[in-house]
Design a protein around this motif. Structure first.
Motif, PDB file in Angstrom:
ATOM      1  N   ARG A 180      49.476  14.400  56.715  1.00 28.43           N
ATOM      2  CA  ARG A 180      49.223  14.938  55.378  1.00 28.43           C
ATOM      3  C   ARG A 180      49.008  16.449  55.435  1.00 28.43           C
ATOM      4  NH1 ARG A 180      44.919  11.643  52.080  1.00 28.43           N
ATOM      5  NH2 ARG A 180      45.900  12.955  50.493  1.00 28.43           N
ATOM      6  N   ASP A 181      49.284  17.127  54.330  1.00 29.37           N
ATOM      7  CA  ASP A 181      49.148  18.591  54.259  1.00 29.37           C
ATOM      8  C   ASP A 181      47.699  18.980  54.003  1.00 29.37           C
ATOM      9  OD1 ASP A 181      51.888  18.695  54.529  1.00 29.37           O
ATOM     10  OD2 ASP A 181      52.253  18.796  52.383  1.00 29.37           O
ATOM     11  N   ARG A 185      48.191  25.105  53.974  1.00 34.20           N
ATOM     12  CA  ARG A 185      47.897  23.770  54.488  1.00 34.20           C
ATOM     13  C   ARG A 185      49.188  23.068  54.888  1.00 34.20           C
ATOM     14  NH1 ARG A 185      43.214  21.458  50.359  1.00 34.20           N
ATOM     15  NH2 ARG A 185      41.729  23.164  50.692  1.00 34.20           N
ATOM     16  N   ARG A 186      49.180  22.531  56.085  1.00 30.98           N
ATOM     17  CA  ARG A 186      50.342  21.812  56.596  1.00 30.98           C
ATOM     18  C   ARG A 186      49.864  20.614  57.406  1.00 30.98           C
ATOM     19  NH1 ARG A 186      52.103  27.322  58.098  1.00 30.98           N
ATOM     20  NH2 ARG A 186      53.482  28.081  56.468  1.00 30.98           N
ATOM     21  N   PRO A 187      50.760  19.687  57.714  1.00 27.87           N
ATOM     22  CA  PRO A 187      50.370  18.542  58.531  1.00 27.87           C
ATOM     23  C   PRO A 187      50.256  18.918  60.000  1.00 27.87           C
ATOM     24  CG  PRO A 187      52.702  18.425  58.028  1.00 27.87           C
ATOM     25  CD  PRO A 187      52.161  19.592  57.243  1.00 27.87           C
ATOM     26  N   LYS A 228      56.140  23.453  54.135  1.00 26.65           N
ATOM     27  CA  LYS A 228      55.174  22.473  54.630  1.00 26.65           C
ATOM     28  C   LYS A 228      55.331  22.244  56.135  1.00 26.65           C
ATOM     29  CE  LYS A 228      54.692  20.037  50.226  1.00 26.65           C
ATOM     30  NZ  LYS A 228      54.775  18.737  49.524  1.00 26.65           N
ATOM     31  N   HIS A 229      56.519  22.216  56.613  1.00 28.62           N
ATOM     32  CA  HIS A 229      56.780  22.047  58.040  1.00 28.62           C
ATOM     33  C   HIS A 229      58.219  22.452  58.295  1.00 28.62           C
ATOM     34  CE1 HIS A 229      59.082  18.439  57.101  1.00 28.62           C
ATOM     35  NE2 HIS A 229      58.060  17.994  56.434  1.00 28.62           N
TER      36      HIS A 229
END
Length: 372
Positions: free
Chosen positions: A217-218, A237-239, A361-362
């Motif tokens: 999850r982020d 925020r990233r996983p 996010k990624h």
């Protein structure tokens, strides 16, 4: 436990390719060296290696398959004898007082990987600069550096001991990190071990009560070293985990990654702590002692790496000297083109690149990696 030992091998895939070294050096006209720090010199050297290796490969697809399977390989190029003793400090490639054997051999390995993995990596970052720092010039460990809290630390390696380096992915703080990293050993008198851990499938993590769903999850912040970015806002925020469940990719640094503030912080902290505790168990770590002329190729998306503890080294010339080289991915190029700070196409500003990627996010995994 037995299943884990089988899938996380203690013995790395090692390829002796030292017979190729004289031919490769002859290809680029060694000992007369081009200036790898300038665009024309770099392009000339790259082109000559590419032409030679296209006709007579340094290694083949079996090596790439082993890299995918194990997260790392060791290429044994034979003893490197530097013509001029390198200084124990960091220094730039192109310096007249530094010879080029290890630089050339690292570049040759990089060119071969680019030829074999065109969907994953497209080129090598500049020999003069990477993220505003040095490339192929790092003598690890550094004498002076800044820690994650911004404090300057000076190490006297003739007197001071150091603990095992934390497990980390290089540049875990942002999505522009390179998918592959090369470590070329010049000296390792004390036989210090390089250490890494391959990330197992989500199903395996679940057997050890590690919450991979939360890790995907982020809700995690991956803070960059304070010496590189002045964070006026919180990091994006990233996983921690992303990509296929049967072969997860990871972005994490034991010192720089933490759960974001919020109602799920406690759960997220527990998942991250459990993951690092699992990876640091001896049965899940792979260790290798690099000797002069050995090149360790690490998958920087599938492994976390570090090194064993360092003991004091009375003679400065007996310190562990390892050069680093990163390979960039094709997915980075469009963004990096907006962050260029010079005429050299592979030189860009780390701060600008970091903030230009905050909405991602990624990493977008290359097609070849998704299919493997």
């Amino acid at each position: 436990a037995f299943w884990l030992k089988v899938t996380m091998p203690k013995a790395l895939y090692q390829v002796p390719i030292h017979d190729h070294v004289p031919r490769l050096l002859e290809t680029i006209g060694y000992p007369k060296r081009p200036n790898l720090g300038d665009k024309d010199g770099f392009s000339l050297c790259w082109g000559r290696f590419q032409e030679e290796l296209s006709q007579r490969p340094l290694f083949d697809g079996q090596v790439v398959a082993a890299l995918r399977r194990q997260g790392a390989i060791v290429l044994k190029l034979g003893t490197i004898e530097e013509q001029v003793t390198p200084t124990p400090e960091q220094r730039r490639v192109g310096n007249d007082h530094v010879t080029a054997v290890s630089d050339y051999l690292s570049l040759a390995v990089a060119v071969q990987l680019v030829l074999l993995l065109p969907d994953d990596v497209c080129n090598v970052h500049s020999f003069e600069q990477l993220y505003g720092g040095r490339l192929l010039t790092d003598i690890i460990p550094q004498t002076v550096h800044k820690t994650f809290d911004g404090k300057q630390r000076k190490i006297d390696h003739t007197k001071d001991a150091e603990d095992m380096m934390r497990l980390h992915a290089d540049d875990a703080d942002h999505v522009l990190r390179s998918p592959l990293q090369l470590l070329t050993c010049i000296k390792n008198v004390k036989r210090t071990e390089s250490v890494f851990a391959l990330i197992p499938p989500d199903s395996t993590l679940g057997k050890y009560d590690i919450d991979s769903r939360t890790l995907r999850r982020d809700i995690y912040e991956h803070a960059p070293p304070a010496s590189l970015v002045d964070l006026k806002d919180r990091p994006p925020r990233r996983p921690v985990l992303f990509g296929p469940a049967d072969a997860p990719s990871i972005q994490a640094d034991k010192k720089g990654t933490k759960a974001s503030e919020g109602p799920e912080k406690s759960k997220a902290d527990e998942a991250l702590t459990s993951l690092f505790s699992f990876l640091e168990k001896e049965e899940n770590l792979c260790r290798v002692v690099l000797g002069p002329g050995d090149v360790l190729v690490l998958d920087n998306l599938r492994t976390l790496h570090g090194r064993a503890a360092l003991q004091p080294v009375p003679r400065r010339e007996d310190r562990r000297w390892v050069k680093r080289l990163w390979l960039s991915s094709t997915t980075m190029e469009p963004l990096l083109s907006k962050c260029s700070t010079s005429a050299h196409p592979r030189v860009f500003d780390r701060n600008k690149a970091f903030w230009s990627s905050t909405e991602m996010k990624h990493p977008q995994l290359a097609a070849g990696r998704l299919q493997s």
